[in-house]
Motif scaffolding. Structure first.
Motif, PDB file in Angstrom:
ATOM      1  N   SER A 161       0.809  -1.225   0.000  1.00 28.20           N
ATOM      2  CA  SER A 161       0.000   0.000   0.000  1.00 28.20           C
ATOM      3  C   SER A 161       0.839   1.271   0.000  1.00 28.20           C
ATOM      4  CB  SER A 161      -0.918   0.019   1.221  1.00 28.20           C
ATOM      5  OG  SER A 161      -0.160   0.146   2.421  1.00 28.20           O
ATOM      6  N   LEU A 162       2.124   1.153   0.396  1.00 29.57           N
ATOM      7  CA  LEU A 162       3.024   2.308   0.538  1.00 29.57           C
ATOM      8  C   LEU A 162       2.498   3.299   1.578  1.00 29.57           C
ATOM      9  CD1 LEU A 162       4.003   2.918  -3.206  1.00 29.57           C
ATOM     10  CD2 LEU A 162       5.135   1.468  -1.495  1.00 29.57           C
ATOM     11  N   GLN A 163       1.720   2.800   2.530  1.00 21.43           N
ATOM     12  CA  GLN A 163       1.214   3.593   3.639  1.00 21.43           C
ATOM     13  C   GLN A 163       1.802   3.037   4.949  1.00 21.43           C
ATOM     14  OE1 GLN A 163      -0.848   6.291   3.153  1.00 21.43           O
ATOM     15  NE2 GLN A 163      -0.599   5.883   0.955  1.00 21.43           N
ATOM     16  N   ILE A 164       1.748   3.860   6.015  1.00 20.71           N
ATOM     17  CA  ILE A 164       2.212   3.390   7.316  1.00 20.71           C
ATOM     18  C   ILE A 164       1.392   2.169   7.734  1.00 20.71           C
ATOM     19  CG2 ILE A 164       2.398   3.974   9.763  1.00 20.71           C
ATOM     20  CD1 ILE A 164       2.873   6.853   8.976  1.00 20.71           C
ATOM     21  N   MET A 165       2.063   1.119   8.161  1.00 24.12           N
ATOM     22  CA  MET A 165       1.369  -0.114   8.535  1.00 24.12           C
ATOM     23  C   MET A 165       0.625   0.067   9.859  1.00 24.12           C
ATOM     24  SD  MET A 165       4.031  -3.134   7.391  1.00 24.12           S
ATOM     25  CE  MET A 165       5.547  -2.336   7.927  1.00 24.12           C
ATOM     26  N   ARG A 166      -0.581  -0.455   9.917  1.00 24.36           N
ATOM     27  CA  ARG A 166      -1.395  -0.380  11.127  1.00 24.36           C
ATOM     28  C   ARG A 166      -1.425  -1.715  11.874  1.00 24.36           C
ATOM     29  NH1 ARG A 166      -4.125   4.333  10.733  1.00 24.36           N
ATOM     30  NH2 ARG A 166      -5.707   3.786  12.295  1.00 24.36           N
TER      31      ARG A 166
ATOM     32  N   ILE B 281       9.486 -11.141   5.076  1.00 26.45           N
ATOM     33  CA  ILE B 281       9.075  -9.788   4.689  1.00 26.45           C
ATOM     34  C   ILE B 281       7.812  -9.408   5.466  1.00 26.45           C
ATOM     35  CG2 ILE B 281       8.501  -8.248   2.786  1.00 26.45           C
ATOM     36  CD1 ILE B 281      11.291  -9.434   2.623  1.00 26.45           C
ATOM     37  N   THR B 282       7.773  -8.180   5.947  1.00 31.15           N
ATOM     38  CA  THR B 282       6.639  -7.695   6.730  1.00 31.15           C
ATOM     39  C   THR B 282       5.749  -6.800   5.878  1.00 31.15           C
ATOM     40  OG1 THR B 282       7.885  -7.812   8.798  1.00 31.15           O
ATOM     41  CG2 THR B 282       5.958  -6.363   8.767  1.00 31.15           C
ATOM     42  N   TYR B 283       4.425  -7.005   6.008  1.00 30.05           N
ATOM     43  CA  TYR B 283       3.417  -6.231   5.280  1.00 30.05           C
ATOM     44  C   TYR B 283       2.310  -5.830   6.242  1.00 30.05           C
ATOM     45  CZ  TYR B 283       5.551  -8.641   1.267  1.00 30.05           C
ATOM     46  OH  TYR B 283       6.439  -9.148   0.339  1.00 30.05           O
ATOM     47  N   ASP B 284       1.492  -4.886   5.836  1.00 32.47           N
ATOM     48  CA  ASP B 284       0.279  -4.596   6.596  1.00 32.47           C
ATOM     49  C   ASP B 284      -0.703  -5.752   6.382  1.00 32.47           C
ATOM     50  OD1 ASP B 284      -1.158  -3.059   8.335  1.00 32.47           O
ATOM     51  OD2 ASP B 284      -2.042  -1.781   6.811  1.00 32.47           O
ATOM     52  N   ARG B 285      -1.362  -6.182   7.446  1.00 33.08           N
ATOM     53  CA  ARG B 285      -2.203  -7.378   7.363  1.00 33.08           C
ATOM     54  C   ARG B 285      -3.248  -7.275   6.255  1.00 33.08           C
ATOM     55  NH1 ARG B 285      -3.404 -11.617  10.559  1.00 33.08           N
ATOM     56  NH2 ARG B 285      -2.370 -10.774  12.411  1.00 33.08           N
ATOM     57  N   ASP B 286      -3.957  -6.157   6.204  1.00 31.48           N
ATOM     58  CA  ASP B 286      -5.031  -6.026   5.215  1.00 31.48           C
ATOM     59  C   ASP B 286      -4.487  -6.179   3.798  1.00 31.48           C
ATOM     60  OD1 ASP B 286      -7.888  -5.226   4.568  1.00 31.48           O
ATOM     61  OD2 ASP B 286      -6.805  -3.642   3.530  1.00 31.48           O
ATOM     62  N   GLY B 287      -3.356  -5.551   3.522  1.00 34.00           N
ATOM     63  CA  GLY B 287      -2.794  -5.606   2.179  1.00 34.00           C
ATOM     64  C   GLY B 287      -2.333  -6.989   1.785  1.00 34.00           C
ATOM     65  N   ILE B 288      -1.628  -7.679   2.672  1.00 35.03           N
ATOM     66  CA  ILE B 288      -1.095  -8.990   2.308  1.00 35.03           C
ATOM     67  C   ILE B 288      -2.195 -10.041   2.252  1.00 35.03           C
ATOM     68  CG2 ILE B 288      -0.487  -9.712   4.660  1.00 35.03           C
ATOM     69  CD1 ILE B 288       1.406 -10.391   1.331  1.00 35.03           C
ATOM     70  N   GLU B 289      -3.220  -9.912   3.096  1.00 41.00           N
ATOM     71  CA  GLU B 289      -4.310 -10.894   3.025  1.00 41.00           C
ATOM     72  C   GLU B 289      -5.076 -10.750   1.719  1.00 41.00           C
ATOM     73  OE1 GLU B 289      -6.594 -10.544   6.595  1.00 41.00           O
ATOM     74  OE2 GLU B 289      -5.200 -11.786   7.766  1.00 41.00           O
TER      75      GLU B 289
ATOM     76  N   GLU C  59     -15.139  -8.407   9.564  1.00 38.98           N
ATOM     77  CA  GLU C  59     -13.851  -7.828   9.925  1.00 38.98           C
ATOM     78  C   GLU C  59     -12.845  -7.850   8.789  1.00 38.98           C
ATOM     79  OE1 GLU C  59     -12.374  -9.729  13.418  1.00 38.98           O
ATOM     80  OE2 GLU C  59     -13.935  -8.902  14.731  1.00 38.98           O
ATOM     81  N   SER C  60     -12.817  -8.942   8.016  1.00 40.36           N
ATOM     82  CA  SER C  60     -11.781  -9.032   6.980  1.00 40.36           C
ATOM     83  C   SER C  60     -12.087 -10.139   5.980  1.00 40.36           C
ATOM     84  CB  SER C  60     -10.410  -9.306   7.620  1.00 40.36           C
ATOM     85  OG  SER C  60     -10.382 -10.603   8.201  1.00 40.36           O
ATOM     86  N   GLU C  61     -11.419 -10.049   4.828  1.00 46.68           N
ATOM     87  CA  GLU C  61     -11.520 -11.108   3.817  1.00 46.68           C
ATOM     88  C   GLU C  61     -10.991 -12.422   4.390  1.00 46.68           C
ATOM     89  OE1 GLU C  61     -12.663 -11.353   0.801  1.00 46.68           O
ATOM     90  OE2 GLU C  61     -13.218  -9.283   0.373  1.00 46.68           O
ATOM     91  N   ARG C  62      -9.960 -12.308   5.212  1.00 45.73           N
ATOM     92  CA  ARG C  62      -9.373 -13.508   5.808  1.00 45.73           C
ATOM     93  C   ARG C  62     -10.407 -14.265   6.623  1.00 45.73           C
ATOM     94  NH1 ARG C  62      -7.532 -14.627  10.813  1.00 45.73           N
ATOM     95  NH2 ARG C  62      -5.855 -16.172  11.042  1.00 45.73           N
ATOM     96  N   ASN C  63     -11.174 -13.546   7.438  1.00 45.35           N
ATOM     97  CA  ASN C  63     -12.180 -14.203   8.272  1.00 45.35           C
ATOM     98  C   ASN C  63     -13.265 -14.855   7.421  1.00 45.35           C
ATOM     99  OD1 ASN C  63     -10.725 -13.235  10.391  1.00 45.35           O
ATOM    100  ND2 ASN C  63     -12.310 -11.877  11.199  1.00 45.35           N
TER     101      ASN C  63
END
Length: 413
Positions: free
Chosen positions: A22-27, A36-44, A132-136
């Motif tokens: 996302s190129l945004q600060i990870m939440r 490699i670390t990613y923001d959860r929403d983006g990588i899921e 909550e999320s696509e993952r769920n």
């Protein structure tokens, strides 16, 4: 937007705080097995369609559960709090994601519920988890028997415990179910279509929209022996959805149902008897219709003009022939193809002297002449237009559209 630009100017964000996707600060930073670390929403979201790490391109197992990077998250939270005066948003501590055990436990609670209150509580908790999320939602769809339990709730509660039915429908419609899963659902729940019809007959617009979406999905995978015996109420409710214009998704779902179920003559007659032709013509006539909606409406008219009742309904509508002709070369190649097919059906099987004259007066013949020579249309569509023109070329010989260059095509006119 201005605030975000101001942050970029005044504060330099550490690169390792930024999600590579996302190129945004990870939440909610999480780490893959690749390191490699990613923001959860983006990588899921990424892993739903790709099975590799975006940066390393290494394969990621389908059942991979990214590891929360709590240390990095705390660093990000501290940095954001330190720079809050510069307009940097604080990062809250994320909720712990649902795991397979929790989702499976909620499904078990649904199965074991012995009271309406217990059932509703379990459904609402499951709805919140799915939201909550696509993952769920992916986890829920993968729990064995989960979709069957939700469908059973819809069937059992569609007339009495309507709140439970609504919750179950919302959850099912939020899931991306495979064709195989949907086919199994149809096979195991013979009363599901009746339950969806009962829901469509209610006044709750949200529930009607969800029922329409599920009806579209199940009829798309239904075997032909079930499709040909669909009750008349299915077509009546699909047409009513088009009249009421509950929502754009519900309208598209109703159009898909009409197109997908009217390959058989018996269903075409049921749809025509439900008033589908008049509603489709009015839909095309009343105002702007999105491109896909227009294509589907013309495809449904094409299906229904495959029977005498459908053609009679179209030509008896004061604007039927005119509105179909008007859509030729104005929407898309698909829409033009369907409209030409409708006009050919009318010209071949319902062409009274009055209809032939109406086709000329409303500009439909002129459109057919243009299509016959247009490179914008496929060869089959051009040939259908030529065939239609040949059927009544003598009657149309005085039409302004039959210019001298077309006389060469039809010298006997």
């Amino acid at each position: 937007m201005e605030e975000q630009q101001q942050v970029e100017v005044e504060v330099e964000v550490p690169s390792y705080f930024v999600c590579p996707i996302s190129l945004q600060i990870m939440r909610d930073p999480v780490t893959l097995p690749t390191g490699i670390t990613y923001d959860r929403d983006g990588i899921e979201r990424w892993l739903l369609t790709a099975g590799t790490c975006p940066l390393t391109k290494q394969p990621v197992p389908p059942d991979c559960d990214p590891t929360p990077n709590h240390t990095l998250r705390r660093l990000i939270q501290s940095w954001c709090a330190l720079h809050a005066d510069h307009g940097v948003d604080l990062v809250p501590t994320p909720k712990p994601p649902a795991d397979r055990a929790r989702v499976a436990d909620l499904v078990s609670r649904l199965r074991a519920a012995t009271s309406s209150a217990a059932l509703l509580d379990a459904l609402r908790e499951l709805r919140d988890v799915a939201a909550e999320s696509e993952r769920n939602r992916k986890l829920l769809a993968a729990v064995p028997g989960a979709v069957d339990v939700l469908a059973a709730v819809v069937v059992a509660s569609c007339r009495d415990a309507k709140a439970a039915c609504d919750e179950a429908l919302e959850i099912v419609c939020s899931l991306e179910l495979s064709e195989r899963c949907l086919a199994r659902l149809v096979e195991r729940n013979e009363e599901l279509v009746d339950a969806l019809v009962a829901t469509l007959q209610r006044t709750n617009t949200t529930s009607r929209a969800h029922a329409a979406l599920l009806l579209e999905a199940v009829t798309a995978v239904m075997p032909s022996n079930r499709l040909v015996s669909l009750p008349e109420e299915v077509f009546g409710e699909a047409v009513q959805l088009l009249r009421d214009r509950v929502s754009s998704p519900a309208t598209r779902a109703a159009l898909h149902v009409l197109v997908g179920t009217t390959s058989w003559g018996r269903n075409r007659v049921k749809a025509v008897d439900a008033g589908a032709v008049a509603v489709l013509v009015d839909m095309l006539l009343d105002g702007p219709v999105e491109r896909r909606g227009c294509e589907l409406a013309l495809a449904a008219l094409d299906r229904m003009c495959g029977c005498a009742e459908g053609r009679a309904a179209l030509v008896s509508h004061g604007a039927g022939v005119a509105v179909v002709g008007r859509k030729v070369l104005r929407v898309s190649e698909v829409a033009s193809e369907k409209a030409v097919r409708v006009l050919r059906s009318v010209a071949r099987h319902a062409a009274t002297a009055a209809v032939v004259q109406e086709m000329a007066q409303t500009g439909a013949v002129e459109k057919l002449c243009v299509v016959a020579q247009s490179e914008q249309c496929g060869e089959r569509t051009r040939e259908r237009a030529r065939e239609t023109l040949r059927l009544h070329a003598r009657a149309w010989r005085n039409s302004p559209c039959l210019q001298p260059h077309l006389q060469a095509l039809y010298p006997s006119c």
